[in-house]
Design a protein around this motif. Structure first.
Motif, mmCIF file in Angstrom:
data_model
loop_
_atom_site.group_PDB
_atom_site.id
_atom_site.type_symbol
_atom_site.label_atom_id
_atom_site.label_comp_id
_atom_site.label_asym_id
_atom_site.label_seq_id
_atom_site.Cartn_x
_atom_site.Cartn_y
_atom_site.Cartn_z
ATOM 1 N N ILE A 169 26.536 29.409 0.997
ATOM 2 C CA ILE A 169 27.566 30.138 0.847
ATOM 3 C C ILE A 169 28.177 31.052 2.126
ATOM 4 N N GLU A 170 27.383 30.351 3.512
ATOM 5 C CA GLU A 170 27.801 31.369 3.958
ATOM 6 C C GLU A 170 29.825 30.532 4.755
ATOM 7 N N LYS A 171 30.126 29.565 3.420
ATOM 8 C CA LYS A 171 31.268 28.554 3.193
ATOM 9 C C LYS A 171 31.906 30.182 2.599
ATOM 10 N N LYS A 172 31.503 30.676 1.962
ATOM 11 C CA LYS A 172 32.146 32.155 1.770
ATOM 12 C C LYS A 172 32.519 33.081 2.368
ATOM 13 N N GLY A 173 32.325 33.179 3.275
ATOM 14 C CA GLY A 173 32.350 34.257 4.751
ATOM 15 C C GLY A 173 31.241 35.203 4.697
ATOM 16 N N VAL A 174 30.221 34.906 4.267
ATOM 17 C CA VAL A 174 29.105 35.407 4.839
ATOM 18 C C VAL A 174 28.813 34.948 6.035
ATOM 19 N N GLU A 175 27.860 36.069 6.948
ATOM 20 C CA GLU A 175 27.362 35.222 8.112
ATOM 21 C C GLU A 175 26.017 35.109 7.819
ATOM 22 N N LEU A 176 25.771 33.911 7.776
ATOM 23 C CA LEU A 176 24.250 33.345 7.575
ATOM 24 C C LEU A 176 23.472 33.095 8.808
ATOM 25 N N ARG A 177 22.338 33.895 9.369
ATOM 26 C CA ARG A 177 21.830 33.844 11.070
ATOM 27 C C ARG A 177 20.369 32.978 10.455
ATOM 28 N N ILE A 178 20.340 32.146 11.135
ATOM 29 C CA ILE A 178 19.005 31.501 10.926
ATOM 30 C C ILE A 178 18.298 31.372 12.214
ATOM 31 N N VAL A 179 16.786 32.293 12.139
ATOM 32 C CA VAL A 179 15.824 32.231 13.149
ATOM 33 C C VAL A 179 14.677 31.123 13.650
ATOM 34 N N LYS A 180 15.387 30.924 14.479
ATOM 35 C CA LYS A 180 14.483 28.915 15.160
ATOM 36 C C LYS A 180 13.034 29.553 15.240
ATOM 37 N N HIS A 181 12.186 28.740 14.459
ATOM 38 C CA HIS A 181 10.696 28.735 15.287
ATOM 39 C C HIS A 181 10.299 28.598 16.224
ATOM 40 N N ARG A 182 9.076 28.746 17.076
ATOM 41 C CA ARG A 182 8.324 29.067 17.886
ATOM 42 C C ARG A 182 6.999 28.371 18.161
ATOM 43 N N ASP A 183 7.053 27.435 18.196
ATOM 44 C CA ASP A 183 6.068 27.269 18.441
ATOM 45 C C ASP A 183 5.395 26.586 16.525
ATOM 46 N N TRP A 184 6.443 26.341 15.407
ATOM 47 C CA TRP A 184 5.886 26.570 14.489
ATOM 48 C C TRP A 184 6.003 27.472 14.084
ATOM 49 N N ALA A 185 6.200 28.763 14.548
ATOM 50 C CA ALA A 185 5.432 30.006 13.657
ATOM 51 C C ALA A 185 6.804 31.549 13.878
ATOM 52 N N ILE A 186 7.630 31.499 12.986
ATOM 53 C CA ILE A 186 8.529 32.572 12.804
ATOM 54 C C ILE A 186 8.343 33.547 13.325
ATOM 55 N N ASP A 187 8.694 34.187 14.813
ATOM 56 C CA ASP A 187 8.099 35.351 15.566
ATOM 57 C C ASP A 187 8.748 36.560 15.012
ATOM 58 N N LEU A 188 8.127 37.892 14.786
ATOM 59 C CA LEU A 188 8.631 39.332 14.210
ATOM 60 C C LEU A 188 9.598 39.738 15.028
ATOM 61 N N LYS A 189 9.841 39.840 16.779
ATOM 62 C CA LYS A 189 10.687 39.816 17.184
ATOM 63 C C LYS A 189 11.810 39.237 17.089
ATOM 64 N N ASP A 190 11.993 38.152 16.892
ATOM 65 C CA ASP A 190 13.426 37.303 16.885
ATOM 66 C C ASP A 190 13.980 37.742 15.245
ATOM 67 N N MET A 191 12.612 38.203 14.261
ATOM 68 C CA MET A 191 13.585 37.889 13.160
ATOM 69 C C MET A 191 14.054 39.992 13.432
ATOM 70 N N ASP A 192 13.217 40.831 13.867
ATOM 71 C CA ASP A 192 13.888 41.790 14.537
ATOM 72 C C ASP A 192 15.439 42.050 15.094
ATOM 73 N N ARG A 193 16.247 40.197 15.963
ATOM 74 C CA ARG A 193 16.807 40.941 16.879
ATOM 75 C C ARG A 193 18.140 40.146 15.663
ATOM 76 N N ALA A 194 17.519 39.836 14.553
ATOM 77 C CA ALA A 194 18.322 39.079 14.050
ATOM 78 C C ALA A 194 18.717 39.952 12.940
ATOM 79 N N ILE A 195 17.493 41.172 12.774
ATOM 80 C CA ILE A 195 18.165 41.708 11.305
ATOM 81 C C ILE A 195 18.523 42.920 12.076
#
Length: 410
Positions: A153-179
């Protein structure tokens, strides 16, 4: 002590209402501290052939579910009779209701799908994200289909933001920065198939909703294994197949769409006779059926529906809280005993799901040892990762066996 499984299944509804356990009388026969007796294994005959630690891939089929399929086949072959009935419209609607109860949704918020990915596609294509612009937020612990789909879908012009894991967990603070205010959809796996990590979905939803975005959750690795409340978690859309912790079979799934989003935020993009009633062929008029039926098209796999119907009965009879407690005892042992042998845990210790992952130094050697030891697990060789998952039939003896075999390759 043997358990009468016929009585067990017949009493599922009463058990759910009373909170009583059929296993109480078997406590003396159980290993100290265990939640379920080893006799539960008798309901899953295939696990007598190996140490099965792979339910996150596909759950063994229970005898109760197999009998439901057999009854359906008997009806199709010989017609109605004693114990032989079709899994018709009333039963299909009741199954929606009972699945909905597992996730705190109404029957009108549930649609039948072919699988988890089918449900996510209905949501993504219905929201027409490429045309609407903005961005989509996902994370790298999401399922393969989702990562692939959103990259396309990104190829069709939508910006895709992929949040990286921190020590195999997704940090809510990183989601906050992405959204942000331009985010249209946040898509996550409530419980990751990668390592069993469980998102703070309530926190993610609060961030998304405050900025005008919606939340989709892949819940196949969660429902039936851990408590799921889509309303409390703020989830707008969710889908799940039935062949993992719901103890059903492949080929059928459920899509949850929050009632106030139906037909508005998520319009119908596929059409079929299951969406309408009282069709007048001469005048080409009809009455639309209410609720999430608008996302269904043709007939469903009724044998598969009958199968998962019994799976849900079984899950309810045991109780989600007890299922989670049982799994937690076994996963805690793996978390304690495998790292000292050289298998670094890739699952946060506080994670209370039945799935764990460990780092491998030599995937080929580990695979060979597990095969020789008749242990079923998932090894992702190119990621040096071993995934182990437990269910209601697993016992402390299974953990002993896994530790014993893996100790030889450490």
């Amino acid at each position: 002590m043997a358990i009468d499984r016929r009585a067990f299944l017949a009493g599922a509804g009463a058990l759910a209402a009373s909170g009583r356990s059929l296993f109480a009388a078997a406590q003396p026969a159980m290993r100290a501290g265990a939640v379920f007796p080893a006799s539960v294994r008798a309901d899953f005959p295939s696990v007598s052939l190996e140490t099965y630690m792979n339910s996150a891939a596909i759950h063994p089929l229970g005898t109760f579910a197999a009998r439901a399929i057999e009854r359906g086949v008997a009806y199709r072959v010989t017609g109605p009779g004693d114990g032989r009935t079709d899994f018709g419209a009333d039963k299909q609607q009741d199954l929606k209701r009972r699945y909905g109860q597992l996730i705190n949704a109404t029957a009108d918020e549930i649609a039948y799908t072919a699988n988890t990915s089918d449900g996510e596609n209905i949501v993504v294509m219905g929201m027409d994200l490429p045309r609407r612009g903005g961005n989509i937020v996902i994370d790298e612990l999401h399922f393969t289909t989702s990562l692939y789909m959103y990259k396309e879908i990104e190829k069709k012009g939508v910006e895709l933001r992929i949040v990286k894991h921190r020590d195999w967990a997704i940090d809510l603070k990183d989601m906050d920065r992405a959204i942000d205010k331009n985010t249209r959809l946040v898509s996550l796996a409530l419980v990751s198939n990668v390592n069993g990590f469980m998102h703070d979905a309530k926190g993610v939803s609060a961030l998304a909703h405050a900025r005008g975005a919606y939340v989709f959750a892949d819940i196949i690795q969660a429902v039936g294994a851990v408590p799921v409340d889509v309303k409390a978690l703020g989830i707008d859309f969710a889908s799940a197949g039935t062949y993992k912790w719901l103890m059903g079979e492949r080929g059928i799934g459920f899509l949850y769409v929050r009632s106030d989003l139906q037909g508005t935020v998520l319009p119908t993009t596929r059409y079929g006779h299951r969406q309408v009633a009282n069709f007048n062929r001469a005048e080409l008029t009809w009455e639309p059926l209410p609720g999430a039926a608008k996302y269904e098209t043709g007939g469903i796999g009724v044998l598969l529906a009958a199968c998962v119907s019994e799976g849900i009965n079984y899950v309810n009879a045991l109780g989600i809280d007890k299922i989670q407690k049982h799994a937690r005892q076994l996963t805690e042992r793996l978390q304690q005993e495998l790292p000292p042998l050289g298998y670094k845990s890739l699952t946060p210790r506080e994670t209370a799901t039945p799935t764990l992952a460990f780092e491998l130094k030599d995937p080929a050697a580990t695979a060979k040892a597990l095969q020789a030891g008749k242990i079923a697990a998932t090894i992702i060789g190119n990621e040096n990762r071993l995934r182990l998952s437990v269910s209601v039939f697993n016992t402390h003896d299974d953990i002993d066996r896994v530790v014993q075999v893996l100790a030889k390759t450490s």
